[in-house]
Motif scaffolding. Structure first.
Motif, mmCIF file in Angstrom:
data_model
loop_
_atom_site.group_PDB
_atom_site.id
_atom_site.type_symbol
_atom_site.label_atom_id
_atom_site.label_comp_id
_atom_site.label_asym_id
_atom_site.label_seq_id
_atom_site.Cartn_x
_atom_site.Cartn_y
_atom_site.Cartn_z
ATOM 1 N N LYS A 30 0.839 -1.213 0.000
ATOM 2 C CA LYS A 30 0.000 0.000 0.000
ATOM 3 C C LYS A 30 0.869 1.256 0.000
ATOM 4 O O LYS A 30 0.513 2.266 -0.614
ATOM 5 C CB LYS A 30 -0.931 -0.004 1.211
ATOM 6 N N ASP A 31 2.009 1.195 0.682
ATOM 7 C CA ASP A 31 2.894 2.360 0.760
ATOM 8 C C ASP A 31 3.599 2.660 -0.562
ATOM 9 O O ASP A 31 4.078 3.772 -0.763
ATOM 10 C CB ASP A 31 3.926 2.178 1.876
ATOM 11 N N VAL A 32 3.655 1.684 -1.468
ATOM 12 C CA VAL A 32 4.259 1.931 -2.784
ATOM 13 C C VAL A 32 3.517 3.074 -3.484
ATOM 14 O O VAL A 32 4.138 3.952 -4.091
ATOM 15 C CB VAL A 32 4.269 0.651 -3.649
ATOM 16 N N ASP A 33 2.194 3.086 -3.372
ATOM 17 C CA ASP A 33 1.412 4.171 -3.981
ATOM 18 C C ASP A 33 1.754 5.513 -3.340
ATOM 19 O O ASP A 33 1.836 6.537 -4.033
ATOM 20 C CB ASP A 33 -0.088 3.900 -3.853
ATOM 21 N N LYS A 34 1.963 5.517 -2.038
ATOM 22 C CA LYS A 34 2.321 6.763 -1.339
ATOM 23 C C LYS A 34 3.703 7.250 -1.776
ATOM 24 O O LYS A 34 3.919 8.453 -1.954
ATOM 25 C CB LYS A 34 2.282 6.558 0.174
ATOM 26 N N VAL A 35 4.643 6.320 -1.941
ATOM 27 C CA VAL A 35 5.983 6.685 -2.410
ATOM 28 C C VAL A 35 5.869 7.312 -3.804
ATOM 29 O O VAL A 35 6.461 8.358 -4.079
ATOM 30 C CB VAL A 35 6.929 5.453 -2.431
ATOM 31 N N THR A 36 5.098 6.677 -4.658
ATOM 32 C CA THR A 36 4.904 7.197 -6.018
ATOM 33 C C THR A 36 4.299 8.594 -5.971
ATOM 34 O O THR A 36 4.768 9.504 -6.667
ATOM 35 C CB THR A 36 4.017 6.237 -6.845
ATOM 36 N N GLU A 37 3.289 8.790 -5.127
ATOM 37 C CA GLU A 37 2.654 10.106 -4.992
ATOM 38 C C GLU A 37 3.657 11.163 -4.531
ATOM 39 O O GLU A 37 3.618 12.299 -5.003
ATOM 40 C CB GLU A 37 1.496 10.043 -3.993
ATOM 41 N N GLN A 38 4.534 10.793 -3.605
ATOM 42 C CA GLN A 38 5.527 11.741 -3.095
ATOM 43 C C GLN A 38 6.527 12.143 -4.170
ATOM 44 O O GLN A 38 7.033 13.258 -4.170
ATOM 45 C CB GLN A 38 6.291 11.138 -1.912
ATOM 46 N N LEU A 39 6.823 11.239 -5.093
ATOM 47 C CA LEU A 39 7.880 11.478 -6.078
ATOM 48 C C LEU A 39 7.381 11.936 -7.446
ATOM 49 O O LEU A 39 8.161 12.466 -8.239
ATOM 50 C CB LEU A 39 8.718 10.204 -6.242
ATOM 51 N N ILE A 40 6.100 11.767 -7.720
ATOM 52 C CA ILE A 40 5.582 11.987 -9.069
ATOM 53 C C ILE A 40 5.804 13.414 -9.575
ATOM 54 O O ILE A 40 6.019 13.629 -10.770
ATOM 55 C CB ILE A 40 4.093 11.567 -9.183
ATOM 56 N N ASN A 41 5.781 14.400 -8.700
ATOM 57 C CA ASN A 41 5.943 15.792 -9.122
ATOM 58 C C ASN A 41 7.371 16.302 -8.963
ATOM 59 O O ASN A 41 7.610 17.505 -9.055
ATOM 60 C CB ASN A 41 4.959 16.684 -8.362
ATOM 61 N N GLU A 42 8.303 15.403 -8.741
ATOM 62 C CA GLU A 42 9.707 15.790 -8.546
ATOM 63 C C GLU A 42 10.494 15.826 -9.857
ATOM 64 O O GLU A 42 11.668 16.180 -9.858
ATOM 65 C CB GLU A 42 10.391 14.833 -7.558
ATOM 66 N N GLY A 43 9.871 15.431 -10.944
ATOM 67 C CA GLY A 43 10.582 15.446 -12.231
ATOM 68 C C GLY A 43 11.632 14.363 -12.336
ATOM 69 O O GLY A 43 12.717 14.576 -12.892
ATOM 70 N N ILE A 44 11.322 13.189 -11.834
ATOM 71 C CA ILE A 44 12.270 12.072 -11.808
ATOM 72 C C ILE A 44 12.634 11.650 -13.232
ATOM 73 O O ILE A 44 11.769 11.506 -14.090
ATOM 74 C CB ILE A 44 11.680 10.873 -11.031
ATOM 75 N N ASP A 45 13.933 11.445 -13.460
ATOM 76 C CA ASP A 45 14.436 11.026 -14.760
ATOM 77 C C ASP A 45 14.731 9.533 -14.836
ATOM 78 O O ASP A 45 14.539 8.914 -15.881
ATOM 79 C CB ASP A 45 15.734 11.781 -15.098
ATOM 80 N N VAL A 59 10.125 0.979 -5.387
ATOM 81 C CA VAL A 59 10.301 2.031 -6.406
ATOM 82 C C VAL A 59 9.687 1.674 -7.764
ATOM 83 O O VAL A 59 9.753 2.479 -8.695
ATOM 84 C CB VAL A 59 11.790 2.432 -6.559
ATOM 85 N N GLU A 60 9.085 0.507 -7.872
ATOM 86 C CA GLU A 60 8.471 0.113 -9.146
ATOM 87 C C GLU A 60 7.345 1.058 -9.559
ATOM 88 O O GLU A 60 7.138 1.299 -10.750
ATOM 89 C CB GLU A 60 7.940 -1.322 -9.071
ATOM 90 N N GLY A 61 6.617 1.597 -8.602
ATOM 91 C CA GLY A 61 5.506 2.494 -8.922
ATOM 92 C C GLY A 61 5.978 3.761 -9.616
ATOM 93 O O GLY A 61 5.404 4.163 -10.637
ATOM 94 N N ILE A 62 7.023 4.387 -9.100
ATOM 95 C CA ILE A 62 7.523 5.608 -9.731
ATOM 96 C C ILE A 62 8.160 5.280 -11.079
ATOM 97 O O ILE A 62 8.030 6.045 -12.028
ATOM 98 C CB ILE A 62 8.474 6.422 -8.811
ATOM 99 N N ALA A 63 8.821 4.143 -11.186
ATOM 100 C CA ALA A 63 9.404 3.743 -12.472
ATOM 101 C C ALA A 63 8.305 3.578 -13.515
ATOM 102 O O ALA A 63 8.425 4.072 -14.642
ATOM 103 C CB ALA A 63 10.207 2.453 -12.316
ATOM 104 N N PRO A 164 8.314 3.131 4.585
ATOM 105 C CA PRO A 164 9.430 3.681 3.817
ATOM 106 C C PRO A 164 9.821 5.077 4.314
ATOM 107 O O PRO A 164 9.155 5.652 5.172
ATOM 108 C CB PRO A 164 8.857 3.761 2.401
ATOM 109 N N ASP A 165 10.868 5.596 3.721
ATOM 110 C CA ASP A 165 11.313 6.959 3.992
ATOM 111 C C ASP A 165 12.032 7.455 2.743
ATOM 112 O O ASP A 165 12.527 6.637 1.951
ATOM 113 C CB ASP A 165 12.248 7.011 5.199
ATOM 114 N N ILE A 166 12.050 8.759 2.559
ATOM 115 C CA ILE A 166 12.685 9.331 1.365
ATOM 116 C C ILE A 166 13.476 10.582 1.758
ATOM 117 O O ILE A 166 12.932 11.487 2.400
ATOM 118 C CB ILE A 166 11.643 9.742 0.298
ATOM 119 N N TYR A 167 14.727 10.617 1.345
ATOM 120 C CA TYR A 167 15.570 11.799 1.524
ATOM 121 C C TYR A 167 16.124 12.229 0.177
ATOM 122 O O TYR A 167 16.614 11.401 -0.589
ATOM 123 C CB TYR A 167 16.712 11.524 2.510
#
Length: 187
Positions: A30-45, A59-63, A164-167
């Motif tokens: 369930k937290d994979v979706d939250k990780v994706t939400e946190q990173l989606i607007n960061e412009g990940i390359d 990290v599969e969700g953001i990928a 999870p955690d993200i820095y």
């Protein structure tokens, strides 16, 4: 030119002695979706990860959201604590942080694990210069890497990480210029 590295500690996993194949728990999934939400607007390359399943799954969700594969990187795997499992994990890990050159039989010292992790980060900074990279990893190796860049990232800091955690670590010319927490735990 700034390079931004998002270190993502994996979500909660189901404990098994199989370090490589340990999957995320139901909560972790369930937290994979939250990780994706946190990173989606960061412009990940780009997305890289420890080869361990729980880190890759986190990290599969953001990928998928950015249409990129997850590249596996051995240097991001968790530090090996010892051969077998620790009877008293907290005591075993405390001793390693108290003496960075000490290692349990078959395990990595803090210095050895940190060296491996930092080598991986330096490779990422060279290969992905000027980009925004998500790196799926694990709590202990993540803090050991961060500790290389500043001593405030220590054992006490590690104990406060969530799962999870993200820095977000921002680099310029290979030098850390900023570090901030991105994860906003909603619980």
């Amino acid at each position: 030119m700034k390079t931004h590295l998002y270190l993502v500690r994996h979500a909660h996993s189901v404990y098994t002695p199989d370090e490589h194949g340990r999957p995320l728990s139901e909560k972790g999934q369930k937290d994979v979706d939250k990780v994706t939400e946190q990173l989606i607007n960061e412009g990940i390359d780009d997305v890289v990860s420890s080869p361990y399943l729980r880190a890759v799954q986190t990290v599969e969700g953001i990928a998928a959201a950015i249409g990129k594969p997850v590249h596996k990187m051995e240097e991001l795997k968790e530090r090996k604590l010892m051969d077998g499992s620790a009877r008293h994990f907290e005591e075993a890990i405390t001793k390693l942080w108290e003496n960075p050159d000490f290692s349990w039989e078959g395990g990595e010292s803090n210095h050895k694990a940190r060296y491996r992790g930092v080598q991986g980060i330096q490779t990422l900074l060279e290969q992905y210069q000027g980009r925004r990279i998500v790196a799926g990893t694990h709590g202990n190796i993540m803090v050991l890497i961060m500790n290389f860049f500043h001593e405030r990232y220590d054992f006490e800091f590690w104990k406060k990480l969530s799962m999870p955690d993200i820095y977000k670590l921002s680099f310029e010319n290979g030098r850390l210029i900023d570090c901030c927490r991105v994860w906003m735990d909603e619980e």
